[in-house]
Motif scaffolding. Structure first.
Motif, PDB file in Angstrom:
ATOM      1  N   ARG A  12       0.839  -1.213   0.000  1.00 44.85           N
ATOM      2  CA  ARG A  12       0.000   0.000   0.000  1.00 44.85           C
ATOM      3  C   ARG A  12       0.869   1.257   0.000  1.00 44.85           C
ATOM      4  O   ARG A  12       0.616   2.197  -0.757  1.00 44.85           O
ATOM      5  CB  ARG A  12      -0.930   0.010   1.223  1.00 44.85           C
ATOM      6  N   CYS A  15       2.400   1.804  -3.322  1.00 48.88           N
ATOM      7  CA  CYS A  15       1.407   2.363  -4.258  1.00 48.88           C
ATOM      8  C   CYS A  15       1.065   3.817  -3.930  1.00 48.88           C
ATOM      9  O   CYS A  15       0.311   4.453  -4.667  1.00 48.88           O
ATOM     10  CB  CYS A  15       0.135   1.519  -4.238  1.00 48.88           C
ATOM     11  N   LEU A  17      -0.799   5.041  -1.509  1.00 49.98           N
ATOM     12  CA  LEU A  17      -2.230   5.195  -1.260  1.00 49.98           C
ATOM     13  C   LEU A  17      -2.518   5.133   0.228  1.00 49.98           C
ATOM     14  O   LEU A  17      -1.877   4.378   0.961  1.00 49.98           O
ATOM     15  CB  LEU A  17      -3.019   4.079  -1.960  1.00 49.98           C
ATOM     16  N   ARG A  18      -3.485   5.938   0.661  1.00 51.08           N
ATOM     17  CA  ARG A  18      -3.984   5.831   2.029  1.00 51.08           C
ATOM     18  C   ARG A  18      -4.868   4.598   2.098  1.00 51.08           C
ATOM     19  O   ARG A  18      -5.331   4.103   1.071  1.00 51.08           O
ATOM     20  CB  ARG A  18      -4.781   7.073   2.398  1.00 51.08           C
ATOM     21  N   GLN A  19      -5.126   4.132   3.308  1.00 52.62           N
ATOM     22  CA  GLN A  19      -5.946   2.934   3.462  1.00 52.62           C
ATOM     23  C   GLN A  19      -7.303   3.070   2.778  1.00 52.62           C
ATOM     24  O   GLN A  19      -7.755   2.150   2.100  1.00 52.62           O
ATOM     25  CB  GLN A  19      -6.154   2.598   4.942  1.00 52.62           C
ATOM     26  N   ALA A  20      -7.938   4.204   2.946  1.00 52.85           N
ATOM     27  CA  ALA A  20      -9.274   4.396   2.360  1.00 52.85           C
ATOM     28  C   ALA A  20      -9.216   4.313   0.833  1.00 52.85           C
ATOM     29  O   ALA A  20     -10.081   3.689   0.204  1.00 52.85           O
ATOM     30  CB  ALA A  20      -9.855   5.734   2.806  1.00 52.85           C
ATOM     31  N   ASP A  21      -8.207   4.925   0.233  1.00 50.22           N
ATOM     32  CA  ASP A  21      -8.059   4.891  -1.228  1.00 50.22           C
ATOM     33  C   ASP A  21      -7.701   3.489  -1.718  1.00 50.22           C
ATOM     34  O   ASP A  21      -8.183   3.029  -2.751  1.00 50.22           O
ATOM     35  CB  ASP A  21      -6.998   5.899  -1.675  1.00 50.22           C
ATOM     36  N   PHE A  22      -6.850   2.833  -0.951  1.00 50.50           N
ATOM     37  CA  PHE A  22      -6.443   1.468  -1.275  1.00 50.50           C
ATOM     38  C   PHE A  22      -7.663   0.553  -1.242  1.00 50.50           C
ATOM     39  O   PHE A  22      -7.881  -0.247  -2.154  1.00 50.50           O
ATOM     40  CB  PHE A  22      -5.378   1.030  -0.265  1.00 50.50           C
ATOM     41  N   ALA A  24     -10.831   1.388  -1.551  1.00 53.91           N
ATOM     42  CA  ALA A  24     -11.757   1.717  -2.642  1.00 53.91           C
ATOM     43  C   ALA A  24     -11.277   1.103  -3.955  1.00 53.91           C
ATOM     44  O   ALA A  24     -12.076   0.562  -4.731  1.00 53.91           O
ATOM     45  CB  ALA A  24     -11.886   3.229  -2.776  1.00 53.91           C
ATOM     46  N   LYS A  25      -9.980   1.162  -4.193  1.00 55.48           N
ATOM     47  CA  LYS A  25      -9.415   0.627  -5.435  1.00 55.48           C
ATOM     48  C   LYS A  25      -9.593  -0.891  -5.506  1.00 55.48           C
ATOM     49  O   LYS A  25      -9.792  -1.443  -6.578  1.00 55.48           O
ATOM     50  CB  LYS A  25      -7.938   0.993  -5.533  1.00 55.48           C
ATOM     51  N   GLN A  30     -12.500   0.040   4.252  1.00 55.11           N
ATOM     52  CA  GLN A  30     -11.243   0.499   4.835  1.00 55.11           C
ATOM     53  C   GLN A  30     -10.944  -0.256   6.117  1.00 55.11           C
ATOM     54  O   GLN A  30      -9.788  -0.566   6.415  1.00 55.11           O
ATOM     55  CB  GLN A  30     -11.296   2.011   5.086  1.00 55.11           C
TER      56      GLN A  30
END
Length: 142
Positions: A12, A15, A17-22, A24-25, A30
């Protein structure tokens, strides 16, 4: 934390990315991503790794690393039914003491488990140490 938790968190961060974005992807909550990173959730399935690989377009290095970490993070093991009584006793003694093992005990167990590999690849060593013979100096007279 488990080896998978560590590798997953490093992915993560890699990449960026924050946990929330990770989450969502990947199509997860989260809270689930957080639980995996903290190791409070058991290791996910191979299908989870396949989904990660596909959604993040991971290269072979990351896929192999995650699969290896997944294998190293398994919490449950099954003793074969044909195991000996000694194996059952050892297995259950380890189960009872697993939370209280001293790091030196863990290291010794790891060394014992590596013995078959070490014994099959190491050249045989002679058990005898050759003796040095004493030869009196012929130039010295008595």
């Amino acid at each position: 934390m488990s080896p998978f938790s560590t590798a997953f968190r490093e992915l993560r961060i890699f990449c960026e990315l924050r946990q929330a974005d990770f989450a969502a992807k990947l199509g997860y909550e989260q809270s689930y991503i957080s639980a995996i990173e903290l190791g409070t959730k058991g290791p996910p399935s191979v299908e989870f790794i396949e989904r990660l690989t596909e959604r993040l377009q991971l290269d072979e290095h990351w896929t192999r690393r995650l699969l290896s970490a997944l294998d190293e993070s398994q919490r449950k093991i099954t003793l074969p039914s044909e195991s000996s009584d000694e194996m059952y006793k050892m297995f259950n003694e380890l189960r009872r003491q697993i939370d209280a093992l001293h790091p030196a005990q863990v290291e010794l167990i790891q060394m014992a488990l590596q013995m078959p590999t070490m014994l099959s690849t190491a050249p045989p060593k002679s058990a005898r140490v050759p003796r040095r013979t004493f030869e009196p100096d012929s130039s010295v007279s008595e």
